[in-house]
Design an enzyme around this catalytic site. Structure first.
Site, PDB file in Angstrom:
ATOM      1  N   HIS A   1       0.809  -1.124   0.105  1.00 21.31           N
ATOM      2  CA  HIS A   1       0.276   0.084   0.034  1.00 21.31           C
ATOM      3  C   HIS A   1       0.915   1.139  -0.103  1.00 21.31           C
ATOM      4  CE1 HIS A   1      -4.266  -0.730  -0.042  1.00 21.31           C
ATOM      5  NE2 HIS A   1      -4.070  -1.840   0.671  1.00 21.31           N
TER       6      HIS A   1
ATOM      7  N   GLU B   1      -0.267   8.877  10.571  1.00 21.66           N
ATOM      8  CA  GLU B   1      -1.431   8.591  10.778  1.00 21.66           C
ATOM      9  C   GLU B   1      -2.683   9.305  11.472  1.00 21.66           C
ATOM     10  OE1 GLU B   1      -0.016   4.994  12.819  1.00 21.66           O
ATOM     11  OE2 GLU B   1      -0.757   3.547  10.983  1.00 21.66           O
TER      12      GLU B   1
ATOM     13  N   ASP C   1      -4.678   2.303   1.725  1.00 21.94           N
ATOM     14  CA  ASP C   1      -5.290   1.792   3.036  1.00 21.94           C
ATOM     15  C   ASP C   1      -5.812   2.830   4.076  1.00 21.94           C
ATOM     16  OD1 ASP C   1      -2.794   3.073   3.054  1.00 21.94           O
ATOM     17  OD2 ASP C   1      -1.599   1.627   4.550  1.00 21.94           O
TER      18      ASP C   1
ATOM     19  N   TYR D   1      -6.326   6.691 -17.953  1.00 22.59           N
ATOM     20  CA  TYR D   1      -7.510   7.539 -17.494  1.00 22.59           C
ATOM     21  C   TYR D   1      -7.525   8.843 -18.208  1.00 22.59           C
ATOM     22  CZ  TYR D   1      -7.458   4.027 -13.620  1.00 22.59           C
ATOM     23  OH  TYR D   1      -7.404   2.993 -12.865  1.00 22.59           O
TER      24      TYR D   1
END
Ligand code: NI
Length: 404
Positions: free
Chosen positions: A102, A377, A107, A300
């Protein structure tokens, strides 16, 4: 209006859970359109909330509606897939799966969207409308959003009125939100070029047709094309990333194969560049009596934020975080996103959430897609609160006054 301080405080309280969830997903990354374990984790995490939940048929997506009554429908997207690459972060919760990491923060996106579902569920009495949570697989080049659109994520009994997404970036100050109206991210096409000549002895090139110098000329000419034929203020990037030919010092190979990428921030420049590349590749080879062919694999499209959607997101961010917590990006970034497909069909915007790790400088932090990419985080509580605030504010303004 929401009580920003209360929302942030509630998100803070969720943070330990979100960190735990993010680490579990980080340790067990999955690739592409089939993410059975991540999907099961998400279903488990939102179990118990009063959501109308369904899973994808062709892909392992989760769509969950928090429906409270008549009113607009706002979609929040979090992507869930990882990248096929090794992890070298040394984190205790580093990937347990070889060659899979990740490294793009999906995540964290998944955990933040779960957090938003909880925050909004607790406030559902005040929501005049529906929030649709889009947990998406296959963002990393697998067109996951397109599959979900084909399966009706934007439609159904209650079609989506507007859509918002967040993406983390270690190269922005932690806990800040950034976006812009108009082009936000580039289109990304794969370029394949084959130069075909005639093999022979390296000592007698006049008896062969050596494709090597032709390939070299093409690589140079592509860069000249970009600077001479494309409007400076509507930029494209062409990068040749792989050249493969030959076996040894005394053999002229028959062909050269090249691989590269084309990035553009408008469909106009994208088309112009493809035309010009075809002309150059074929013309240069033919000028030397050889053949060359360009194959463009369309990726994309350009991710274009709606102006109203982007100013709405910045307004929501500065209400939530204060003026210093929200910033207007001066220019798009040349990465690509399949949220572009959603924004082609619905108004809205994607924004970046800064997650620069503590003690690092945003300009030097390991970027997304690095084998050493890490995040702060703690910023996930801001992400969860921002998702929730976008929904509350959008629905609160009512369909009539909402950005379209
Ligand atoms: Ni990403």
């Amino acid at each position: 209006m929401i009580d920003s301080a209360q929302l942030l405080e509630d998100a803070e309280r969720l943070l330990p859970d979100l960190i735990d969830l993010r680490r579990r997903i980080h340790r067990a990354p999955e690739l592409g359109l089939a993410l059975p374990n991540t999907q099961a984790t998400v279903l488990d995490e939102i179990d118990g909330l009063a959501l109308d939940t369904r899973t994808g048929e062709s892909v392992s997506s989760v769509v969950a509606d928090l429906a409270v009554g008549a009113g607009p429908v706002v979609l929040l997207r979090g992507d869930m897939d990882a990248l096929p690459m090794p992890e070298d972060t040394g984190l205790e919760f580093a990937s347990a799966i070889d060659g899979c990491m990740h490294a793009c923060g999906h995540d964290a996106h998944t955990a933040m969207l779960v957090g938003a579902a909880r925050l909004l569920h607790a406030r559902r009495a005040q929501l005049p409308g529906t929030v649709r949570f889009m947990f998406q697989p296959g963002e990393e080049g697998h067109h996951g959003a397109r599959y979900m659109i084909e399966e009706g994520v934007l439609d159904g009994d209650v079609p989506v009125d507007a859509a918002f997404a967040l993406h983390v970036s270690p190269n922005l100050p932690s806990g800040t939100i950034w976006t812009r109206g108009g082009p936000l991210m580039a289109s990304a096409d794969v370029l394949e070029i084959k130069v075909s000549g005639k093999g022979g002895h390296a000592s007698t090139p006049y008896l062969a047709s050596d494709p090597m110098p032709i390939a070299a000329e093409i690589v140079q000419a592509l860069q000249v094309m970009v600077t001479r034929r494309i409007n400076t203020f509507d930029p494209v990037v062409v990068t040749i990333t792989k050249i493969r030919a030959g076996t040894t010092d005394n053999v002229i190979p028959e062909a050269v194969d090249m691989l590269g990428t084309l990035r553009a921030v408008s469909e106009h420049s994208r088309a112009l560049a493809i035309d010009a590349m075809n002309q150059l590749v074929e013309g240069i080879a033919s000028a030397h009596g050889m053949r060359a062919e360009l194959t463009v694999h369309k990726g994309y499209p350009v991710t274009i934020n709606h102006d109203d959607g982007a100013s709405f997101a910045l307004e929501v961010a500065s209400d939530l975080l204060g003026a210093e917590g929200a910033g207007k990006m001066p220019a798009p970034v040349m990465g690509a996103e399949d949220f572009s497909y959603v924004l082609q069909r619905r108004p809205g915007a994607m924004s970046f959430l800064g997650v620069c790790p503590p003690g690092e400088h945003p300009a030097r932090a390991h970027a997304c897609h690095s084998n050493r990419m890490t995040i702060d985080e703690a910023a996930m509580s801001v992400g969860a609160a921002m998702y929730a605030a976008l929904a509350v504010e959008y629905l609160g303004r009512g369909e009539r006054d909402s950005p379209r």
